[in-house]
Design a protein around this motif. Structure first.
Motif, PDB file in Angstrom:
ATOM      1  N   LYS A 120      98.743  39.514   7.671  1.00  0.00           N
ATOM      2  CA  LYS A 120      98.491  38.479   6.666  1.00  0.00           C
ATOM      3  C   LYS A 120      99.844  37.985   6.177  1.00  0.00           C
ATOM      4  O   LYS A 120      99.960  36.923   5.617  1.00  0.00           O
ATOM      5  N   GLU A 147      93.736  45.950   9.920  1.00  0.00           N
ATOM      6  CA  GLU A 147      93.730  47.222  10.659  1.00  0.00           C
ATOM      7  C   GLU A 147      92.876  47.162  11.927  1.00  0.00           C
ATOM      8  O   GLU A 147      93.013  47.984  12.821  1.00  0.00           O
ATOM      9  N   ASP A 160     101.376  45.455   7.232  1.00  0.00           N
ATOM     10  CA  ASP A 160     100.396  45.360   6.159  1.00  0.00           C
ATOM     11  C   ASP A 160     100.792  46.244   4.973  1.00  0.00           C
ATOM     12  O   ASP A 160     101.717  47.056   5.072  1.00  0.00           O
ATOM     13  N   GLU A 163      98.605  51.489   0.508  1.00  0.00           N
ATOM     14  CA  GLU A 163      98.608  52.018  -0.857  1.00  0.00           C
ATOM     15  C   GLU A 163      98.312  53.508  -0.779  1.00  0.00           C
ATOM     16  O   GLU A 163      99.202  54.337  -0.822  1.00  0.00           O
ATOM     17  N   SER A 164      97.053  53.872  -0.611  1.00  0.00           N
ATOM     18  CA  SER A 164      96.710  55.299  -0.507  1.00  0.00           C
ATOM     19  C   SER A 164      96.833  55.798   0.936  1.00  0.00           C
ATOM     20  O   SER A 164      96.931  56.992   1.182  1.00  0.00           O
ATOM     21  N   GLY A 165      96.795  54.877   1.881  1.00  0.00           N
ATOM     22  CA  GLY A 165      96.840  55.254   3.299  1.00  0.00           C
ATOM     23  C   GLY A 165      95.452  55.525   3.864  1.00  0.00           C
ATOM     24  O   GLY A 165      95.301  55.836   5.042  1.00  0.00           O
ATOM     25  N   THR A 167      92.817  53.479   4.374  1.00  0.00           N
ATOM     26  CA  THR A 167      92.339  52.521   5.387  1.00  0.00           C
ATOM     27  C   THR A 167      92.930  52.847   6.759  1.00  0.00           C
ATOM     28  O   THR A 167      92.231  52.822   7.764  1.00  0.00           O
TER      29      THR A 167
HETATM   30  C1  PRP Z   1      94.807  45.995   1.547  1.00  0.00           C
HETATM   31  C2  PRP Z   1      95.631  46.173   2.795  1.00  0.00           C
HETATM   32  C3  PRP Z   1      95.008  47.369   3.450  1.00  0.00           C
HETATM   33  C4  PRP Z   1      94.528  48.198   2.286  1.00  0.00           C
HETATM   34  C5  PRP Z   1      95.478  49.343   2.028  1.00  0.00           C
HETATM   35  O1  PRP Z   1      93.675  45.277   1.877  1.00  0.00           O
HETATM   36  O2  PRP Z   1      95.600  45.004   3.586  1.00  0.00           O
HETATM   37  O3  PRP Z   1      93.927  46.976   4.254  1.00  0.00           O
HETATM   38  O4  PRP Z   1      94.489  47.340   1.156  1.00  0.00           O
HETATM   39  O5  PRP Z   1      95.030  50.179   1.001  1.00  0.00           O
HETATM   40  P1  PRP Z   1      94.932  51.750   1.193  1.00  0.00           P
HETATM   41  O6  PRP Z   1      96.219  52.217   1.797  1.00  0.00           O
HETATM   42  O7  PRP Z   1      94.740  52.287  -0.211  1.00  0.00           O
HETATM   43  O8  PRP Z   1      93.749  52.050   2.065  1.00  0.00           O
HETATM   44  P2  PRP Z   1      92.674  44.676   0.801  1.00  0.00           P
HETATM   45  O9  PRP Z   1      91.750  45.710   0.306  1.00  0.00           O
HETATM   46  O10 PRP Z   1      93.474  43.979  -0.240  1.00  0.00           O
HETATM   47  O11 PRP Z   1      91.808  43.653   1.635  1.00  0.00           O
HETATM   48  P3  PRP Z   1      91.987  42.866   3.007  1.00  0.00           P
HETATM   49  O12 PRP Z   1      91.522  43.782   4.078  1.00  0.00           O
HETATM   50  O13 PRP Z   1      91.113  41.691   2.857  1.00  0.00           O
HETATM   51  O14 PRP Z   1      93.434  42.502   3.170  1.00  0.00           O
END
Ligand code: PRP
Length: 216
Positions: A120, A147, A160, A163-165, A167
């Motif tokens: 993105k 992802e 990308d 945050e927590s890892g 996803t």
């Molecule tokens: C963001 C980012 C990752 C996810 C990471 O997506 O693009 O997909 O958060 O967070 P995590 O490490 O805590 O799992 P977002 O939820 O903003 O939505 P998107 O998929 O539409 O980009």
């Protein structure tokens, strides 16, 4: 709008804390908390207007002066590359921008010919690979669920936010290389910084105090 200070806040993950920050500074944000379709909220007593917009639009409103100040993630600031003051690191919404992919890509992706990078954050990805690494890559723009790209063979890696890892983990991917740290920032329009300096500096001072006290 001239006598009002207009504040642009990014919808989504940062919104709750950003609204809370203004409430702690004595602003009335009750209208914003009501689930309505209204797009602009006014605190007459404080002569402030709040707009809740898509994150990527915050730097646009602020650069053009439609909003005097804004709160938005550094990821968006870097991606949009707008002409504005990045005034204060607010320290919340901490996460990282990273190159991610399947573990077996870790030793392979650097220097790989024809590497495809889905993101993105196309400008951040382009700058990182082309300028930072001198590596010619194909940037594939996506608008969400990035992802998925390596899982279905659209790209070898992604750039990308992590945050927590969670996803990444749930999709069998991992961080291959960290690009930079991210958090929410206060951004300010260049003209407003001169014309409404007193009001804006008061907000900056108050925000600094709140951050120091960690009452976010
Ligand atoms: C963001 C980012 C990752 C996810 C990471 O997506 O693009 O997909 O958060 O967070 P995590 O490490 O805590 O799992 P977002 O939820 O903003 O939505 P998107 O998929 O539409 O980009």
């Amino acid at each position: 709008m001239e006598n009002y200070l207009t504040v642009a806040l990014a919808k989504g993950r940062l919104a709750e804390t950003a609204i809370g920050l203004f409430e702690k500074m004595g602003y009335d944000c009750s209208q914003m908390r009501e689930k309505s379709r209204k797009l602009i909220f006014t605190d007459e007593a404080k002569k402030a207007k709040f707009i809740l917009v898509k994150a990527s639009d915050v730097p646009v409103y602020v650069e053009y002066g439609a909003a005097d100040i804004g709160i938005v993630g550094r990821d968006t600031i870097l991606q949009e590359g707008r002409n504005l003051y990045e005034t204060l690191d607010l320290g919340f919404g901490k996460c990282k921008m990273a190159v991610c992919g399947p573990a077996d890509m870790k030793d392979k992706f650097s220097g790989m010919a024809n590497l495809r990078v889905a993101s993105k954050y196309t400008n951040i990805a382009r700058e990182y690979f082309h300028i930072g690494k001198g590596q010619t890559v194909e940037i594939i723009p996506l608008s969400g669920s990035v992802e998925l790209a390596p899982l279905v063979g659209l790209s070898e890696v992604i750039v990308d936010i992590v945050e927590s890892g969670k996803t990444l983990k749930e999709n069998g991917l991992e961080v291959l290389e960290v690009i930079c740290d991210l958090s929410a920032w206060l951004v300010v329009n260049r003209v407003s910084m001169k014309m409404k300096r007193e009001t804006i500096m008061e907000i900056v001072t108050n925000m600094k105090e709140l951050i120091k006290g960690e009452c976010l």
